[in-house]
Enzyme design. Sequence first.
Site, PDB file in Angstrom:
ATOM      1  N   LYS A 171      31.203  -1.406  -0.556  1.00 52.97           N
ATOM      2  CA  LYS A 171      29.969  -2.199  -0.438  1.00 52.97           C
ATOM      3  C   LYS A 171      28.826  -1.404  -1.060  1.00 52.97           C
ATOM      4  O   LYS A 171      28.382  -0.395  -0.511  1.00 52.97           O
ATOM      5  CB  LYS A 171      29.636  -2.492   1.026  1.00 52.97           C
ATOM      6  CG  LYS A 171      28.501  -3.503   1.138  1.00 52.97           C
ATOM      7  CD  LYS A 171      27.888  -3.557   2.517  1.00 52.97           C
ATOM      8  CE  LYS A 171      26.772  -2.576   2.689  1.00 52.97           C
ATOM      9  NZ  LYS A 171      25.585  -2.820   1.858  1.00 52.97           N
ATOM     10  N   GLU A 244      27.915  11.876   3.682  1.00 54.45           N
ATOM     11  CA  GLU A 244      27.100  12.733   2.812  1.00 54.45           C
ATOM     12  C   GLU A 244      25.680  12.217   2.936  1.00 54.45           C
ATOM     13  O   GLU A 244      25.365  11.144   2.422  1.00 54.45           O
ATOM     14  CB  GLU A 244      27.644  12.658   1.377  1.00 54.45           C
ATOM     15  CG  GLU A 244      27.267  13.856   0.559  1.00 54.45           C
ATOM     16  CD  GLU A 244      25.965  13.643  -0.158  1.00 54.45           C
ATOM     17  OE1 GLU A 244      24.917  13.930   0.467  1.00 54.45           O
ATOM     18  OE2 GLU A 244      25.992  13.184  -1.300  1.00 54.45           O
ATOM     19  N   CYS A 278      20.410  13.552  -3.579  1.00 50.44           N
ATOM     20  CA  CYS A 278      20.519  14.172  -2.250  1.00 50.44           C
ATOM     21  C   CYS A 278      20.310  15.680  -2.349  1.00 50.44           C
ATOM     22  O   CYS A 278      19.621  16.276  -1.535  1.00 50.44           O
ATOM     23  CB  CYS A 278      21.840  13.817  -1.601  1.00 50.44           C
ATOM     24  SG  CYS A 278      23.246  13.997  -2.682  1.00 50.44           S
ATOM     25  N   GLU A 375      12.524  14.824   3.783  1.00 52.00           N
ATOM     26  CA  GLU A 375      13.040  14.568   2.427  1.00 52.00           C
ATOM     27  C   GLU A 375      12.145  13.534   1.739  1.00 52.00           C
ATOM     28  O   GLU A 375      11.983  12.421   2.233  1.00 52.00           O
ATOM     29  CB  GLU A 375      14.459  14.011   2.569  1.00 52.00           C
ATOM     30  CG  GLU A 375      15.086  13.640   1.259  1.00 52.00           C
ATOM     31  CD  GLU A 375      16.514  13.124   1.395  1.00 52.00           C
ATOM     32  OE1 GLU A 375      16.770  12.303   2.294  1.00 52.00           O
ATOM     33  OE2 GLU A 375      17.359  13.530   0.596  1.00 52.00           O
TER      34      GLU A 375
HETATM   35  P1  NDP Z   1      20.302   4.007   3.896  1.00 57.04           P
HETATM   36  O1  NDP Z   1      20.821   5.359   3.782  1.00 57.04           O
HETATM   37  O2  NDP Z   1      19.605   3.645   5.160  1.00 57.04           O
HETATM   38  O3  NDP Z   1      21.543   3.061   3.680  1.00 57.04           O
HETATM   39  C1  NDP Z   1      21.442   1.685   3.534  1.00 57.04           C
HETATM   40  C2  NDP Z   1      22.875   1.197   3.421  1.00 57.04           C
HETATM   41  O4  NDP Z   1      23.533   1.442   4.654  1.00 57.04           O
HETATM   42  C3  NDP Z   1      22.982  -0.272   3.138  1.00 57.04           C
HETATM   43  O5  NDP Z   1      24.103  -0.467   2.323  1.00 57.04           O
HETATM   44  C4  NDP Z   1      23.224  -0.857   4.523  1.00 57.04           C
HETATM   45  O6  NDP Z   1      23.995  -2.025   4.481  1.00 57.04           O
HETATM   46  C5  NDP Z   1      24.046   0.228   5.154  1.00 57.04           C
HETATM   47  N1  NDP Z   1      23.919   0.236   6.619  1.00 57.04           N
HETATM   48  C6  NDP Z   1      22.835   0.032   7.373  1.00 57.04           C
HETATM   49  N2  NDP Z   1      23.139   0.128   8.694  1.00 57.04           N
HETATM   50  C7  NDP Z   1      24.466   0.417   8.749  1.00 57.04           C
HETATM   51  C8  NDP Z   1      25.383   0.653   9.808  1.00 57.04           C
HETATM   52  N3  NDP Z   1      25.006   0.608  11.087  1.00 57.04           N
HETATM   53  N4  NDP Z   1      26.668   0.918   9.487  1.00 57.04           N
HETATM   54  C9  NDP Z   1      27.068   0.957   8.195  1.00 57.04           C
HETATM   55  N5  NDP Z   1      26.235   0.746   7.159  1.00 57.04           N
HETATM   56  C10 NDP Z   1      24.952   0.485   7.434  1.00 57.04           C
HETATM   57  O7  NDP Z   1      19.466   3.692   2.604  1.00 57.04           O
HETATM   58  P2  NDP Z   1      18.004   3.286   2.287  1.00 57.04           P
HETATM   59  O8  NDP Z   1      18.049   2.561   1.028  1.00 57.04           O
HETATM   60  O9  NDP Z   1      17.360   2.600   3.460  1.00 57.04           O
HETATM   61  O10 NDP Z   1      17.309   4.704   2.020  1.00 57.04           O
HETATM   62  C11 NDP Z   1      16.708   5.420   3.069  1.00 57.04           C
HETATM   63  C12 NDP Z   1      16.641   6.890   2.732  1.00 57.04           C
HETATM   64  O11 NDP Z   1      17.956   7.372   2.535  1.00 57.04           O
HETATM   65  C13 NDP Z   1      15.920   7.271   1.453  1.00 57.04           C
HETATM   66  O12 NDP Z   1      14.556   7.364   1.657  1.00 57.04           O
HETATM   67  C14 NDP Z   1      16.537   8.609   1.123  1.00 57.04           C
HETATM   68  O13 NDP Z   1      15.843   9.620   1.803  1.00 57.04           O
HETATM   69  C15 NDP Z   1      17.938   8.506   1.692  1.00 57.04           C
HETATM   70  N6  NDP Z   1      18.961   8.300   0.669  1.00 57.04           N
HETATM   71  C16 NDP Z   1      19.884   9.278   0.486  1.00 57.04           C
HETATM   72  C17 NDP Z   1      20.828   9.168  -0.485  1.00 57.04           C
HETATM   73  C18 NDP Z   1      21.834  10.236  -0.723  1.00 57.04           C
HETATM   74  O14 NDP Z   1      22.349  10.345  -1.838  1.00 57.04           O
HETATM   75  N7  NDP Z   1      22.201  11.024   0.291  1.00 57.04           N
HETATM   76  C19 NDP Z   1      20.877   8.013  -1.383  1.00 57.04           C
HETATM   77  C20 NDP Z   1      19.903   6.992  -1.078  1.00 57.04           C
HETATM   78  C21 NDP Z   1      18.983   7.158  -0.085  1.00 57.04           C
HETATM   79  P3  NDP Z   1      23.346  -3.465   4.815  1.00 57.04           P
HETATM   80  O15 NDP Z   1      22.405  -3.735   3.711  1.00 57.04           O
HETATM   81  O16 NDP Z   1      24.495  -4.388   4.841  1.00 57.04           O
HETATM   82  O17 NDP Z   1      22.667  -3.305   6.138  1.00 57.04           O
END
Ligand code: NDP
Length: 469
Positions: A171, A244, A278, A375
């Site tokens: 997904k 991660e 990240c 971050e």
């Molecule tokens: P998130 O890390 O919060 O992830 C959003 C994703 O997680 C969507 O695909 C969502 O699916 C899914 N999700 C939400 N709730 C659940 C759950 N309970 N179980 C499983 N999946 C879930 O991303 P954001 O875009 O909101 O970014 C927030 C912050 O994350 C950024 O500001 C950044 O700091 C960090 N980030 C880190 C990354 C990395 O490489 N480590 C990459 C991107 C962001 P659905 O839409 O179906 O709810």
Amino acid sequence: MTQAYPLIIDGMSVSTDNHLDVINPADGRTFALCPAGTSADLDRAVAAARRAFPGWAATPDADRKAAVNALADILDANAGELAELITREQGKTLSGLGSQWELGGAAAWTRYTAALDLPVEYIQDDAQGRVALYRKPIGVVASITPWNFPVMIAIWHIMPALRAGNTVVIKPSPYTPIATLRMVELMQQALPPGVLNAVAGSDDLGRAISSHPDIDKIVFTGSTRTGKHVMASASDSLKRLTLELGGNDAAIVLPDVDLDSAVEKLFWGAFINNGQVCAAIKRLYVHDSIYDELCDRLLDYARNVKTGDGMSPDSQLGTVQNKMQFERVKMLVEAAKASGARVLCGGAPIEGDGLFYPVTLLADVKEGMAIVDEEQFGPALPIIRYTDLDDAVARANDNPNGLGGSVWSSDTDKAVAIASRLECGSAWINNHAMVRPDAPFGGVKQSGIGVEFGKLGLAEFTTVQVIHQ
Ligand code: NDP
């Protein structure tokens, strides 16, 4: 007409009645339509993966290797189309360290993973008996990928899962689903139906995945906050996890650093992909004796880096990917300014329809400011002064994250000794974020659980069975 993309379930492209707009962050316009998959679609995808699992797990190892290599060929053959989709949905540049580079890395990672083996290990093999350790695939793996490297991170999840004999439901992020959907569609040519499925949509699919009773493992890359939710709901069926998560990597620059070679690497260690990485440098600790000189040199370098439309070959950096992240970077920089940070360059969004935020260097910043403690995940780098090295190490470690870190010095032995004191999963000397397919990568503390890449990464997609005879 705006193109609508399908879900991929059981080897078939599945159209949905409803769609979601996918916005090009460079102009704010809809450039493609994402299928609005539902939890019923997810159930169908998981059921298809479940049906496909026994056959794929029993496929001879050499055939699975060949199939994964064929996926690398598909990536190469379609790199042009996929790279353009990434640039349009993600906002990064097509050239330079952008989407073409991401595609090249994805194919290389796939080939490396295809070549990995996890042979039987004999714990005892003598006249008294034999004890053998086997690595078996886990079952149905769900992959939840973020919006910063839509294809590369998908590859990091999918390839070891398939190589080890699991089937997959991926997904992608709702912000960047298109390149992943298209890639999975193309990959059907080389895989039996149901081995690799892709769902996308708005129906809280993430949550539905992490609590799904028929998924055996989740590999998630994203925020620490969401990683904790994944872990909580995965506990019901005791799903295996690789998480991660966030990082707030510190780079510590010693007085004896070779600035001539360090400046460019420090810059790109922080600003690659507009800081939306990240393991990018998110806190730069610089010794007082070279602080002003390094600030000046970084500023000189930054002046020649052009932020603009990713489709233009002149641009070296594109957009921030989404409005939420854009607003967050803006808010963190404003708060730092209000607390006394000195803006060396950037510091406010570039006017226009796109989510363009310029390279921003902030001097005279310290802990206690949110841009240091949290971050930022964007093109704004806090440069922090230190005088005592032990104090700098303590400050670098005084953070809940522990993904990467780096030490910059002409004395490599000394740098390695300091790096070993950093609380992080990967540390680099005179470089940063140089991940590679053969070196395990993962976080300590709240930056994650488990590792990706190399044999250890592959092993995370297996369960251990020991047979005593
Ligand atoms: P998130 O890390 O919060 O992830 C959003 C994703 O997680 C969507 O695909 C969502 O699916 C899914 N999700 C939400 N709730 C659940 C759950 N309970 N179980 C499983 N999946 C879930 O991303 P954001 O875009 O909101 O970014 C927030 C912050 O994350 C950024 O500001 C950044 O700091 C960090 N980030 C880190 C990354 C990395 O490489 N480590 C990459 C991107 C962001 P659905 O839409 O179906 O709810």
